[in-house]
Design an enzyme around this catalytic site. Structure first.
Site, PDB file in Angstrom:
ATOM      1  N   ALA A   1     -15.919   1.026  -5.088  1.00 22.26           N
ATOM      2  CA  ALA A   1     -15.272   2.219  -5.130  1.00 22.26           C
ATOM      3  C   ALA A   1     -17.091   3.109  -6.093  1.00 22.26           C
ATOM      4  CB  ALA A   1     -14.412   2.243  -6.533  1.00 22.26           C
TER       5      ALA A   1
ATOM      6  N   LYS B   1     -13.797  -3.867   4.527  1.00 22.38           N
ATOM      7  CA  LYS B   1     -14.391  -2.916   4.507  1.00 22.38           C
ATOM      8  C   LYS B   1     -15.884  -3.268   4.515  1.00 22.38           C
ATOM      9  CE  LYS B   1     -12.410   0.190   0.574  1.00 22.38           C
ATOM     10  NZ  LYS B   1     -12.083   0.552  -0.668  1.00 22.38           N
TER      11      LYS B   1
ATOM     12  N   ASN C   1     -14.750   2.596   5.054  1.00 19.56           N
ATOM     13  CA  ASN C   1     -12.966   2.578   4.883  1.00 19.56           C
ATOM     14  C   ASN C   1     -11.512   3.663   6.023  1.00 19.56           C
ATOM     15  OD1 ASN C   1     -13.099   5.451   4.054  1.00 19.56           O
ATOM     16  ND2 ASN C   1     -11.181   5.116   2.374  1.00 19.56           N
TER      17      ASN C   1
ATOM     18  N   SER D   1       0.961  -1.219  -0.498  1.00 19.89           N
ATOM     19  CA  SER D   1      -0.036  -0.096  -0.291  1.00 19.89           C
ATOM     20  C   SER D   1       1.463   0.910  -0.022  1.00 19.89           C
ATOM     21  CB  SER D   1      -0.666   0.312   1.413  1.00 19.89           C
ATOM     22  OG  SER D   1      -1.561   1.526   1.286  1.00 19.89           O
TER      23      SER D   1
HETATM   24  P1  NAD Z   1     -14.283  -4.455  -6.994  1.00 14.85           P
HETATM   25  O1  NAD Z   1     -13.511  -5.402  -7.159  1.00 14.85           O
HETATM   26  O2  NAD Z   1     -14.514  -3.827  -5.611  1.00 14.85           O
HETATM   27  O3  NAD Z   1     -15.135  -4.603  -8.120  1.00 14.85           O
HETATM   28  C1  NAD Z   1     -14.771  -4.149  -9.437  1.00 14.85           C
HETATM   29  C2  NAD Z   1     -16.383  -3.739 -11.038  1.00 14.85           C
HETATM   30  O4  NAD Z   1     -15.466  -4.180 -12.008  1.00 14.85           O
HETATM   31  C3  NAD Z   1     -17.169  -4.346 -10.581  1.00 14.85           C
HETATM   32  O5  NAD Z   1     -18.205  -3.566 -11.163  1.00 14.85           O
HETATM   33  C4  NAD Z   1     -17.285  -5.861 -11.808  1.00 14.85           C
HETATM   34  O6  NAD Z   1     -18.705  -6.211 -11.721  1.00 14.85           O
HETATM   35  C5  NAD Z   1     -16.525  -4.738 -12.043  1.00 14.85           C
HETATM   36  N1  NAD Z   1     -15.623  -5.703 -13.534  1.00 14.85           N
HETATM   37  C6  NAD Z   1     -14.745  -6.876 -13.298  1.00 14.85           C
HETATM   38  N2  NAD Z   1     -14.127  -7.396 -14.465  1.00 14.85           N
HETATM   39  C7  NAD Z   1     -15.305  -6.344 -15.649  1.00 14.85           C
HETATM   40  C8  NAD Z   1     -15.136  -6.478 -16.684  1.00 14.85           C
HETATM   41  N3  NAD Z   1     -13.915  -7.825 -17.141  1.00 14.85           N
HETATM   42  N4  NAD Z   1     -15.613  -6.164 -17.446  1.00 14.85           N
HETATM   43  C9  NAD Z   1     -16.594  -4.880 -16.691  1.00 14.85           C
HETATM   44  N5  NAD Z   1     -16.521  -5.410 -15.504  1.00 14.85           N
HETATM   45  C10 NAD Z   1     -16.168  -5.853 -14.856  1.00 14.85           C
HETATM   46  O7  NAD Z   1     -12.979  -3.237  -6.876  1.00 14.85           O
HETATM   47  P2  NAD Z   1     -13.031  -2.065  -6.925  1.00 14.85           P
HETATM   48  O8  NAD Z   1     -12.299  -1.657  -5.042  1.00 14.85           O
HETATM   49  O9  NAD Z   1     -14.456  -0.906  -7.105  1.00 14.85           O
HETATM   50  O10 NAD Z   1     -11.876  -0.907  -7.463  1.00 14.85           O
HETATM   51  C11 NAD Z   1     -12.681  -1.283  -9.156  1.00 14.85           C
HETATM   52  C12 NAD Z   1     -11.773   0.285  -9.777  1.00 14.85           C
HETATM   53  O11 NAD Z   1     -11.210   1.532  -9.070  1.00 14.85           O
HETATM   54  C13 NAD Z   1      -9.794  -0.748  -9.815  1.00 14.85           C
HETATM   55  O12 NAD Z   1      -9.700  -0.136 -11.318  1.00 14.85           O
HETATM   56  C14 NAD Z   1      -9.382   0.398  -9.224  1.00 14.85           C
HETATM   57  O13 NAD Z   1      -8.107   0.253  -9.124  1.00 14.85           O
HETATM   58  C15 NAD Z   1      -9.615   1.740  -8.898  1.00 14.85           C
HETATM   59  N6  NAD Z   1      -9.963   2.572  -7.737  1.00 14.85           N
HETATM   60  C16 NAD Z   1      -9.448   3.209  -7.299  1.00 14.85           C
HETATM   61  C17 NAD Z   1      -9.487   4.150  -5.880  1.00 14.85           C
HETATM   62  C18 NAD Z   1      -9.111   5.435  -5.679  1.00 14.85           C
HETATM   63  O14 NAD Z   1      -8.597   5.871  -4.850  1.00 14.85           O
HETATM   64  N7  NAD Z   1      -8.878   6.170  -7.506  1.00 14.85           N
HETATM   65  C19 NAD Z   1     -10.182   3.703  -4.966  1.00 14.85           C
HETATM   66  C20 NAD Z   1     -10.626   2.046  -5.466  1.00 14.85           C
HETATM   67  C21 NAD Z   1     -10.502   1.457  -6.626  1.00 14.85           C
END
Ligand code: NAD
Length: 295
Positions: free
Chosen positions: A143, A72, A93, A21
């Site tokens: 997210a 979470k 979070n 992290s």
């Molecule tokens: P998560 O595992 O909780 O959710 C994943 C999401 O992606 C779900 O909606 C799932 O259905 C979808 N998904 C997975 N594979 C897919 C595919 N092949 N085609 C279409 N949709 C697909 O993950 P999360 O924690 O919500 O993270 C999601 C994204 O957001 C990641 O890229 C993560 O890096 C990013 N993120 C960024 C921040 C930030 O601060 N910028 C914070 C949290 C997450």
């Protein structure tokens, strides 16, 4: 390196795995800058050790702790209070050890979700007034749901959520119900396979967000959007992915002439700065953090 003394206070980061992290780097830079005698340390905590770990926030008089996966969605049961947006999206979070009038921690723990707050703060920092906007959001994971709920509470008028029909789809339907029952935003949920509807709703939207893992490793060569014709030049386009800094989707939007295209770096920075303010009561200079973190 902070000067650690007998007065130094502790902020946790509880998740598993967690050693990769960036959060301690961000937090410790900020505490140094704002003159708060505190450090953040990462602890490998899973669902089995979470109850004891949360109790240690009280026992050790910690300022609080960041919480990440797999904790979470389950940490709420060990807390004394949960912020409305965190309750509606079912994920926390940030756990804050609240303070009394003299500034001493009380052991009364309140959970927040600063992911959603961070996304919308990043929009505000770009000068975007999102109240009354129509939004298309792809994703129903952690997210996406944090962004959806906070946006609905803070004035997004219409929210059209798309997701593939995987294990996350039902969660999206729950979030849409929560939003429609608890906020003035009108939300609906659709299958991402319905590309004609996606294109139609993107054509009417002010703001678009892809909050899936598509665009980052191992899906870095993919986009959920079939081609650039889905984007109007005045659509505001956002991706939660921050590595790479520019996803295939963001390239498509730029090719279509979109001027306002943002990656997830802003969300990542502001979710941390908001948590730091909740722990310490102090705000951190944004430009300093951007420069130090190369944002
Ligand atoms: P998560 O595992 O909780 O959710 C994943 C999401 O992606 C779900 O909606 C799932 O259905 C979808 N998904 C997975 N594979 C897919 C595919 N092949 N085609 C279409 N949709 C697909 O993950 P999360 O924690 O919500 O993270 C999601 C994204 O957001 C990641 O890229 C993560 O890096 C990013 N993120 C960024 C921040 C930030 O601060 N910028 C914070 C949290 C997450």
């Amino acid at each position: 390196m902070p000067n650690i003394t007998g007065h130094t206070e502790l902020v946790g980061l509880m998740a598993y795995p967690i050693r990769h992290s960036q959060s301690p780097t961000t937090h410790n830079l900020a505490y140094d800058k704002i003159g708060v005698d505190a450090i953040q340390l990462a602890f490998e905590v899973d669902n089995d050790s979470l109850k004891d770990a949360v109790q240690s926030i009280r026992a050790l008089k910690m300022l609080g702790s960041n919480i990440s996966m797999p904790n979470k969605t389950v940490v709420h049961q060990y807390l004394d209070d949960v912020d409305e947006a965190a309750r509606l999206c079912g994920a926390i979070n940030t756990v804050v050890n609240t303070r009394d009038a003299d500034g001493n921690v009380t052991g009364f723990l309140k959970g927040y979700n600063t992911d959603g707050m961070g996304y919308w703060q990043a929009m505000k920092e770009e000068g975007i007034d999102f109240k009354g906007m129509k939004m298309v959001l792809i994703g129903t994971g952690g997210a996406a749901t944090a962004i959806a709920v906070r946006g609905a509470l803070d004035g997004i008028a219409e929210l059209h959520i798309f997701n593939i029909k995987d294990k996350f789809y039902a969660r999206g339907e729950e979030i849409v119900d929560n939003i429609n029952q608890n906020t003035s935003c009108k939300a609906d949920m659709h299958d991402l396979d319905d590309k004609a509807l996606l294109k139609e709703l993107m054509g009417q939207a002010d703001l678009f967000c892809d909050a899936t893992g598509v665009g980052m490793h191992p899906l870095e060569d993919l986009s959920n959007i079939p081609d650039p014709s889905y984007f109007r030049p005045d659509l505001i386009v956002t991706d939660t992915v921050y590595a790479p800094r520019e996803t295939v989707m963001m390239k498509q939007a730029k090719e279509a002439g979109c001027a306002k295209v943002y990656n997830g770096m802003g969300m990542m920075l502001f979710q941390a700065l908001i948590a730091i303010e909740l722990y310490t009561g102090k705000s951190t200079p944004v430009d300093y953090m951007k420069e130090k973190l190369g944002i």
